[in-house]
Design a protein around this motif. Structure first.
Motif, PDB file in Angstrom:
ATOM      1  N   PHE A  90       0.832  -1.197   0.000  1.00 16.63           N
ATOM      2  CA  PHE A  90       0.000   0.000   0.000  1.00 16.63           C
ATOM      3  C   PHE A  90       0.869   1.251   0.000  1.00 16.63           C
ATOM      4  N   GLU A  91       0.285   2.318  -0.519  1.00 16.41           N
ATOM      5  CA  GLU A  91       0.926   3.625  -0.515  1.00 16.41           C
ATOM      6  C   GLU A  91      -0.112   4.653  -0.110  1.00 16.41           C
ATOM      7  N   THR A  92       0.278   5.599   0.714  1.00 21.08           N
ATOM      8  CA  THR A  92      -0.666   6.607   1.163  1.00 21.08           C
ATOM      9  C   THR A  92      -0.929   7.641   0.068  1.00 21.08           C
ATOM     10  N   GLU A  93      -1.987   8.403   0.271  1.00 21.84           N
ATOM     11  CA  GLU A  93      -2.164   9.624  -0.503  1.00 21.84           C
ATOM     12  C   GLU A  93      -1.029  10.583  -0.127  1.00 21.84           C
ATOM     13  N   PRO A  94      -0.776  11.608  -0.922  1.00 24.77           N
ATOM     14  CA  PRO A  94       0.243  12.587  -0.527  1.00 24.77           C
ATOM     15  C   PRO A  94      -0.052  13.116   0.875  1.00 24.77           C
ATOM     16  N   ASN A 117       4.046  16.490   1.043  1.00 24.13           N
ATOM     17  CA  ASN A 117       3.246  15.725   0.081  1.00 24.13           C
ATOM     18  C   ASN A 117       3.906  14.429  -0.379  1.00 24.13           C
ATOM     19  N   ARG A 118       4.736  13.873   0.477  1.00 18.02           N
ATOM     20  CA  ARG A 118       5.318  12.556   0.156  1.00 18.02           C
ATOM     21  C   ARG A 118       4.252  11.465   0.266  1.00 18.02           C
ATOM     22  N   ARG A 119       4.337  10.473  -0.599  1.00 22.91           N
ATOM     23  CA  ARG A 119       3.529   9.252  -0.467  1.00 22.91           C
ATOM     24  C   ARG A 119       4.335   8.259   0.359  1.00 22.91           C
ATOM     25  N   MET A 120       3.727   7.707   1.382  1.00 17.70           N
ATOM     26  CA  MET A 120       4.452   6.864   2.322  1.00 17.70           C
ATOM     27  C   MET A 120       4.133   5.387   2.090  1.00 17.70           C
ATOM     28  N   ALA A 148      12.797  13.048   6.091  1.00 17.44           N
ATOM     29  CA  ALA A 148      13.510  11.840   6.523  1.00 17.44           C
ATOM     30  C   ALA A 148      12.637  10.795   7.201  1.00 17.44           C
ATOM     31  N   VAL A 149      11.532  11.204   7.817  1.00 17.78           N
ATOM     32  CA  VAL A 149      10.758  10.212   8.579  1.00 17.78           C
ATOM     33  C   VAL A 149      10.165   9.161   7.657  1.00 17.78           C
ATOM     34  N   GLU A 150      10.049   7.966   8.218  1.00 17.69           N
ATOM     35  CA  GLU A 150       9.396   6.852   7.544  1.00 17.69           C
ATOM     36  C   GLU A 150       8.392   6.252   8.507  1.00 17.69           C
ATOM     37  N   SER A 151       7.444   5.532   7.963  1.00 20.33           N
ATOM     38  CA  SER A 151       6.523   4.811   8.829  1.00 20.33           C
ATOM     39  C   SER A 151       7.279   3.737   9.592  1.00 20.33           C
ATOM     40  N   ALA A 152       6.910   3.545  10.854  1.00 23.81           N
ATOM     41  CA  ALA A 152       7.410   2.393  11.614  1.00 23.81           C
ATOM     42  C   ALA A 152       6.540   1.176  11.366  1.00 23.81           C
TER      43      ALA A 152
END
Length: 561
Positions: free
Chosen positions: A65-69, A75-78, A464-468
């Protein structure tokens, strides 16, 4: 009973679904069907702990899965991978075993999830595990889930990190899953005899020997079947053919914090406006479905290492081959650990009662895909603010079950969350500057010493942040207007339908989510079976008694102003 008729239908063979498949089939007169979209978990890349980055990034084993911006992340997609294999996300995760703080569960109870306070859930944590160092009032020693410390912190960087936390004035805790979470110490992982101990290994495999359990893989569930306001079964597709199966007892959704709200919405259960926009008829209006979505963010704080002791020198193909061969032959060595063997839980400021920042320490500097971040030795801390105020959503986009939902977490929408990450940067620098790290600490690689002001930190964090990888809370448990399930895990307004997974958390705990998800399933199994809950455990919870006045016990004022 007819061939396509079962007492219970469980959707999703993940961290919760495997637990329920085991516990519900303990009643030999109950016929249980477990449906899973993915397939076998027998790959070496799943079973070997050190290979954890591979299944997480493989379409065969995970929904990619990828998030909306995300508006507050430039506006990164995570990336939002979810398990699509037997064991679900417990077969693709980092194997870190963190229950959460006792106050997290008291918070659930106070918020309307009656009965889910710490003294009631602790017995189910104990029931689920076998702790490698023996049971006590807090830890279990007879449960299916094997929990240990990997290689017992053989690399000197692990203990240096713990000492640096103590040097900085924080507690040292001998068991963050025991009486005191706050502090620095060894980290625990779901590994047994050198193998990933997913819920598929711990719970499902023993249950598959029972004649009353049917497991169907490669089955994409389209929707829950309803007769008015009663769930009667599910419709699923396998190999291009569509099947309807009936539940004489209950349908239980264990599809996770993305899958479960999506399935409810596909079934016409949810917010009227969301359903109508997707062209789905409203069978039951329940506005909280897919709302309240929460997650943990983290970034990598990276340093060069002055001593040749880091794992960076083991990341070439030849060393990886040797590690893999040793694991195949002996199930030990560097292949038998997730490498997160020490950790920390701290409070970001005075006035916060229990920890809201978490550290995973890694004696290497690398990316999540397992590749080197730079040449030479290094180490890194995965650090994040764990009690976010921001809330997002999961919204169905189409009546087609093969179209993924729209996902947006609204990461860092709230100022309190942005402030939490500023604290992450400043407190981490102070911790790593302690004498215990002097012989190892080299130059700061990331964020970089030039990142100092609030504005500079905020800009760095946004990029720099990413989902955990801890999505949760999208079908919250409680009694308010956004609650989707009641404290018995039953969907409000629909008979014979439950949700049992991390989506029903009212708020996200301070820690990784696999352990509390397993606990929720253990307790839900007793609720479903109509059994008396385990006797509550009235044990001490050790806190900093002066939490209102100080950020850490070794310093009576807030450390960073």
């Amino acid at each position: 009973m007819k061939e396509n008729q079962y007492d219970y239908i469980i959707v999703g063979a993940g961290s919760a679904g495997c637990v329920l498949a085991n516990r519900l089939t303990e009643d030999s007169d109950k016929k249980v069907l477990l449906l899973e979209t993915g397939g076998s978990d027998k790959s070496i890349f799943i079973q070997m702990p050190t290979a954890l980055s591979i299944p997480m990034n493989t379409k065969k084993y995970a929904w990619q899965f990828e998030t909306e911006p995300e508006p507050w992340l430039d506006n990164r997609r995570m990336h939002c991978p979810r398990g699509k294999v037997l064991g679900g996300s417990s077969s693709i995760n980092g194997m870190v075993y963190v229950r959460g703080h006792a106050r997290d569960f008291d918070e659930w109870h106070a918020g309307g999830a009656d009965g889910w306070h710490y003294r009631n859930v602790l017995p189910y944590f104990r029931k689920s595990e076998t702790w490698a160092f023996g049971g006590d009032d807090y830890r279990g020693d007879q449960g299916p889930l094997g929990v240990n410390n990997g290689n017992n912190m053989q690399n000197p960087l692990y203990s240096a990190f713990v000492r640096s936390g103590v040097d900085a004035g924080y507690f040292e805790t001998d068991d963050y899953n025991g009486a005191r979470q706050e502090g620095f110490g060894a980290m625990h992982m779901t590994v047994k005899n050198g193998r990933r101990w997913s819920t598929a290994n711990a719970y499902l495999r023993p249950a598959m020997a029972r004649p009353n359990l049917t497991v169907v893989t490669h089955a994409l569930v389209h929707r829950v079947l309803l007769d008015g306001k009663t769930a009667t079964g599910v419709r699923y597709e396998q190999g291009g053919k569509v099947h309807d199966v009936t539940a004489t007892g209950e349908v239980i959704l264990c599809a996770g914090s993305i899958g479960s709200p999506h399935l409810l919405q596909l079934s016409g259960i949810g917010n009227r406006e969301v359903l109508e926009q997707a062209g789905i008829g409203v069978n039951h209006e329940l506005p909280g479905v897919g709302e309240n979505l929460q997650d943990h963010l983290e970034f990598y704080f990276q340093f060069r290492c002055k001593q040749p002791v880091s794992l960076n020198r083991r990341l070439d193909w030849w060393n990886k081959l040797k590690i893999g061969v040793r694991w195949i032959l002996k199930k030990d060595g560097l292949g038998a650990t997730n490498h997160f063997e020490s950790c920390g839980f701290i409070r970001s400021k005075a006035g916060i009662e229990w920890p809201d920042l978490q550290y995973h320490f890694l004696p290497a500097a690398m990316r999540y895909d397992g590749k080197e971040a730079f040449e030479g030795d290094g180490f890194q801390l995965h650090v994040g603010h764990n009690k976010p105020k921001s809330r997002g959503f999961v919204h169905v986009q189409s009546a087609d079950p093969k179209q993924p939902p729209s996902i947006r977490f609204n990461y860092l929408q709230q100022e309190a969350d942005r402030e939490g990450f500023r604290d992450c940067v400043r407190l981490t620098r102070e911790i790593i500057s302690q004498p215990a790290m002097d012989e190892y600490r080299g130059a700061e690689i990331q964020p970089g010493e030039q990142v100092q002001s609030d504005e500079e930190i905020d800009a760095f964090v946004r990029q720099a942040v990413e989902s955990a990888y801890h999505p949760s809370c999208s079908c919250k448990m409680g009694t308010d207007e956004l609650a989707v399930v009641d404290p018995e895990t039953r969907v409000h307004g629909i008979s014979n339908l439950r949700v049992v997974d991390s989506s029903i958390f009212p708020t996200i705990p301070n820690g990784n989510l696999n352990a509390p998800t397993i606990m929720v399933a253990e307790r839900a199994a007793d609720l479903i079976r109509g059994r008396e809950p385990l006797q509550s455990a009235d044990v001490p919870v050790v806190m900093d008694e002066q939490w209102q006045a100080r950020q850490r016990p070794g310093n009576a004022r807030r450390a960073v102003t």
